[in-house]
Motif scaffolding. Structure first.
Motif, PDB file in Angstrom:
ATOM      1  N   TYR A  59       0.849  -1.174   0.000  1.00 33.29           N
ATOM      2  CA  TYR A  59       0.000   0.000   0.000  1.00 33.29           C
ATOM      3  C   TYR A  59       0.894   1.235   0.000  1.00 33.29           C
ATOM      4  CZ  TYR A  59      -3.564  -3.250   1.914  1.00 33.29           C
ATOM      5  OH  TYR A  59      -4.427  -4.298   2.135  1.00 33.29           O
ATOM      6  N   ARG A  60       0.322   2.363  -0.386  1.00 30.89           N
ATOM      7  CA  ARG A  60       1.068   3.613  -0.281  1.00 30.89           C
ATOM      8  C   ARG A  60       0.113   4.746   0.108  1.00 30.89           C
ATOM      9  NH1 ARG A  60       2.668   4.753  -6.646  1.00 30.89           N
ATOM     10  NH2 ARG A  60       0.576   5.356  -7.381  1.00 30.89           N
ATOM     11  N   GLN A  61       0.694   5.733   0.766  1.00 34.73           N
ATOM     12  CA  GLN A  61      -0.090   6.896   1.164  1.00 34.73           C
ATOM     13  C   GLN A  61       0.723   8.152   0.891  1.00 34.73           C
ATOM     14  OE1 GLN A  61      -1.564   6.931   5.221  1.00 34.73           O
ATOM     15  NE2 GLN A  61      -3.210   8.336   4.649  1.00 34.73           N
TER      16      GLN A  61
ATOM     17  N   ARG B 205      -4.755   6.106   1.854  1.00 33.42           N
ATOM     18  CA  ARG B 205      -3.885   4.968   1.573  1.00 33.42           C
ATOM     19  C   ARG B 205      -4.518   4.121   0.474  1.00 33.42           C
ATOM     20  NH1 ARG B 205      -2.516   2.377   6.943  1.00 33.42           N
ATOM     21  NH2 ARG B 205      -1.112   4.168   7.079  1.00 33.42           N
TER      22      ARG B 205
END
Length: 115
Positions: A37-39, A45
């Motif tokens: 995941y990325r935020q 996110r």
């Protein structure tokens, strides 16, 4: 409880590459679907890549063809190879289960793409 430790981030120029690692404390990599995941700042996110215990992978359209997720069951580690990085890939990257993440997250690893 299972611990997830991400590493490998850094500052890279557009078009560059990085390889992220996620080390899990328990033998979950070959059992559960694992995801990256990325935020990004000011954004929610999002899931960018996932891999099943059997090795099947799914990617978000934004990273398809540039990112590759893999795993080493013996080392309980999941990797994310990121090529042709773009400024919009700048974010903190986390690993966790898919589709229902654990109720806690690791510290993540910062990826910054900038010239």
């Amino acid at each position: 409880q299972v611990q997830l430790v991400e590493s490998g981030g850094g500052l890279v120029q557009p078009g560059g590459s990085l390889r992220l690692s996620c080390a899990a404390s328990g033998s979950i990599v070959n059992i559960y679907v694992m995801g990256w995941y990325r935020q990004a700042p000011g954004k929610q996110r999002e899931l960018v890549a996932s891999i099943t215990g059997g090795g099947s992978t799914i990617y978000a359209d934004s990273v398809k063809g540039r990112f590759t997720v893999s795993r080493d069951n013996a080392k309980n580690t999941v990797f994310l190879r990121m090529n042709n990085l773009k400024p919009e890939d700048t974010a903190v990257y986390y690993c966790n289960l898919v589709p229902a993440p654990l109720p806690y997250w690791g510290q993540g690893t910062q990826v910054t793409v900038s010239s």
